[in-house]
Design a protein around this motif. Structure first.
Motif, PDB file in Angstrom:
ATOM      1  N   LEU A 188      -1.815  24.118   1.188  1.00 45.14           N
ATOM      2  CA  LEU A 188      -0.880  24.781   0.640  1.00 45.14           C
ATOM      3  C   LEU A 188      -1.094  24.774  -1.114  1.00 45.14           C
ATOM      4  N   ARG A 189      -1.593  23.520  -1.527  1.00 47.77           N
ATOM      5  CA  ARG A 189      -1.738  23.103  -2.835  1.00 47.77           C
ATOM      6  C   ARG A 189      -2.711  22.487  -3.239  1.00 47.77           C
ATOM      7  N   GLU A 190      -3.976  22.291  -2.503  1.00 47.55           N
ATOM      8  CA  GLU A 190      -5.021  21.688  -2.936  1.00 47.55           C
ATOM      9  C   GLU A 190      -4.954  20.157  -3.445  1.00 47.55           C
ATOM     10  N   LYS A 191      -3.780  19.655  -3.093  1.00 54.51           N
ATOM     11  CA  LYS A 191      -3.506  18.307  -3.395  1.00 54.51           C
ATOM     12  C   LYS A 191      -2.987  17.302  -2.393  1.00 54.51           C
ATOM     13  N   LEU A 192      -3.340  16.273  -2.473  1.00 47.60           N
ATOM     14  CA  LEU A 192      -2.558  15.240  -1.573  1.00 47.60           C
ATOM     15  C   LEU A 192      -1.665  14.145  -2.152  1.00 47.60           C
ATOM     16  N   ASP A 193      -1.290  14.597  -3.264  1.00 48.75           N
ATOM     17  CA  ASP A 193      -0.629  13.640  -4.042  1.00 48.75           C
ATOM     18  C   ASP A 193       0.683  13.622  -3.634  1.00 48.75           C
ATOM     19  N   VAL A 194       1.410  12.376  -3.141  1.00 44.68           N
ATOM     20  CA  VAL A 194       3.094  12.397  -2.713  1.00 44.68           C
ATOM     21  C   VAL A 194       3.685  12.463  -3.993  1.00 44.68           C
ATOM     22  N   GLY A 237       0.775  -1.162  -0.114  1.00 47.71           N
ATOM     23  CA  GLY A 237       0.117  -0.224   0.249  1.00 47.71           C
ATOM     24  C   GLY A 237       0.561   1.132   0.030  1.00 47.71           C
ATOM     25  N   VAL A 238       1.997   1.421   0.783  1.00 51.22           N
ATOM     26  CA  VAL A 238       2.937   2.357   0.873  1.00 51.22           C
ATOM     27  C   VAL A 238       3.381   2.694  -0.532  1.00 51.22           C
ATOM     28  N   LEU A 239       3.749   1.551  -1.077  1.00 53.27           N
ATOM     29  CA  LEU A 239       4.615   1.795  -2.512  1.00 53.27           C
ATOM     30  C   LEU A 239       3.659   2.208  -3.515  1.00 53.27           C
ATOM     31  N   ALA A 240       2.044   1.705  -3.422  1.00 53.90           N
ATOM     32  CA  ALA A 240       1.144   1.860  -4.520  1.00 53.90           C
ATOM     33  C   ALA A 240       0.499   2.958  -4.451  1.00 53.90           C
ATOM     34  N   ARG A 241      -0.024   3.652  -3.369  1.00 49.04           N
ATOM     35  CA  ARG A 241      -1.147   4.247  -3.386  1.00 49.04           C
ATOM     36  C   ARG A 241      -0.427   5.894  -3.404  1.00 49.04           C
ATOM     37  N   ARG A 242      -1.397   6.634  -4.058  1.00 51.99           N
ATOM     38  CA  ARG A 242      -0.635   8.052  -4.164  1.00 51.99           C
ATOM     39  C   ARG A 242      -1.117   9.115  -2.930  1.00 51.99           C
ATOM     40  N   SER A 243      -2.188   9.035  -2.404  1.00 56.30           N
ATOM     41  CA  SER A 243      -2.747   9.847  -1.456  1.00 56.30           C
ATOM     42  C   SER A 243      -1.928   9.837  -0.372  1.00 56.30           C
ATOM     43  N   ILE A 244      -1.476  11.002   0.378  1.00 54.90           N
ATOM     44  CA  ILE A 244      -0.627  10.850   1.724  1.00 54.90           C
ATOM     45  C   ILE A 244      -1.402  10.224   2.971  1.00 54.90           C
ATOM     46  N   ILE A 245      -2.540  10.521   2.828  1.00 56.43           N
ATOM     47  CA  ILE A 245      -3.521   9.886   3.949  1.00 56.43           C
ATOM     48  C   ILE A 245      -3.594   8.449   3.840  1.00 56.43           C
ATOM     49  N   MET A 246      -3.333   7.779   2.585  1.00 58.03           N
ATOM     50  CA  MET A 246      -3.392   6.444   2.603  1.00 58.03           C
ATOM     51  C   MET A 246      -2.084   5.959   2.630  1.00 58.03           C
ATOM     52  N   VAL A 247      -1.174   6.600   2.564  1.00 60.60           N
ATOM     53  CA  VAL A 247       0.280   6.126   3.046  1.00 60.60           C
ATOM     54  C   VAL A 247       0.356   5.949   4.578  1.00 60.60           C
ATOM     55  N   VAL A 248      -0.321   6.953   5.253  1.00 57.62           N
ATOM     56  CA  VAL A 248      -0.300   7.084   6.505  1.00 57.62           C
ATOM     57  C   VAL A 248      -0.885   5.908   7.135  1.00 57.62           C
ATOM     58  N   MET A 249      -2.277   5.531   6.649  1.00 61.76           N
ATOM     59  CA  MET A 249      -3.017   4.359   7.024  1.00 61.76           C
ATOM     60  C   MET A 249      -2.060   3.067   6.664  1.00 61.76           C
ATOM     61  N   CYS A 250      -1.424   2.861   5.546  1.00 61.23           N
ATOM     62  CA  CYS A 250      -0.766   1.715   5.426  1.00 61.23           C
ATOM     63  C   CYS A 250       0.353   1.511   6.343  1.00 61.23           C
TER      64      CYS A 250
END
Lengths: 102, 165
Positions: free
Chosen positions: A88-94, A21-34
């Motif tokens: 800051l930038r209206e995005k969550l994309d790592v 999940g950490v490697l595959a997902r883009r959202s920073i919230i999803m990375v924290v969850m994984c």
């Protein structure tokens, strides 16, 4: 009784799912969850060792308490970074966080 | 086969299936709900390992606090048009083989490892845990509260920062 190795394999499987999940997902919230999934995998291994150990029984469980406290702190700071990034930038994309790329 | 082994497999399914669903699902809210199910499964694993206090703590801290914090963060970062649906990125095709390879290696190594630990559990009790935590590990225990305080202050500072225009 279930052998110790069964619990360790379960822990390894959960850790691998979290790493995927950490490697595959883009959202920073999803990375924290994984990352939380990986913390939980390590906790399972610690509790299993604590339960099966011949000497010093219970010390693994004490360690899991500290892991819980640090995980709570990590989640609070990680999500705050996510919210600051969104402000800051209206995005969550790592993938967008590349200012420090050399 | 002992009676506890089928229970172990049932509880393992309760952990692994929500975890895979969580990574694979597109909507962040659904992922968070799958994550809560996975945390409840981990609490069940702790119960099978005779760690009742840790199972209760797992439910209180992960299911009660951390999940709600994550759900709040998801709600706070919604776009006007709806939830942000970021999914897989450019290198994602490589992530699944990498995770599967890690799982295979960990499974082989951990499954075949032989430890000096006995095969029968020793059932450390909650009273034993409490005496360890409040006698030998009292100072790290207090230090953990300091770490949490610093984390709270840092999180507030990070999240409350005004946008400079």
């Amino acid at each position: 009784m279930t052998p110790l190795q069964h619990y360790l394999v379960l822990s390894g499987a959960l850790f691998s799912v979290g790493a995927w999940g950490v490697l595959a997902r883009r959202s920073i919230i999803m990375v924290v969850m994984c990352l939380e999934l990986m913390f939980n995998a390590v906790n399972i291994a610690l509790v299993a060792f604590s339960n099966y150990a011949n000497a010093g029984a219970g010390r693994g469980e004490v360690f899991v308490f500290f892991v819980l406290a640090i995980a709570a702190a990590e989640v609070a700071v990680g999500l705050a970074i996510g919210i600051a990034m969104y402000r800051l930038r209206e995005k969550l994309d790592v993938d967008e966080l590349d200012e420090m790329r050399g | 086969m002992h009676f506890s082994t089928p229970i172990f497999y049932l509880v393992s399914a309760l952990v692994i299936i929500p975890a895979v669903l969580m990574v694979a699902m597109r909507n962040l809210i659904y992922s968070a709900i799958a994550m809560i199910a996975c945390f409840i499964g981990v609490a069940a694993v702790f119960v099978t390992l005779n760690a009742e206090l840790l199972a209760a703590s797992q439910l209180l801290i992960y299911v009660g606090a951390i999940s709600i914090l994550i759900l709040f963060a998801i709600m706070l970062t919604r776009r006007r048009s709806g939830a942000i649906c970021l999914f897989f990125h450019r290198q994602s095709w490589a992530a699944l083989p990498a995770g599967a390879a890690l799982a295979v290696v960990l499974g082989i190594v951990l499954g075949s490892a032989r430890f000096s630990a006995g095969s029968a559990p020793k059932n450390p009790s909650t009273a034993n845990l409490a005496s360890l935590l409040f006698n030998q590990y009292a100072f790290p225990f207090e230090l953990a509260s300091l770490v949490l305080l610093v984390a709270i202050v840092g999180a507030v500072l990070l999240a409350m920062r005004e946008r400079r225009s």
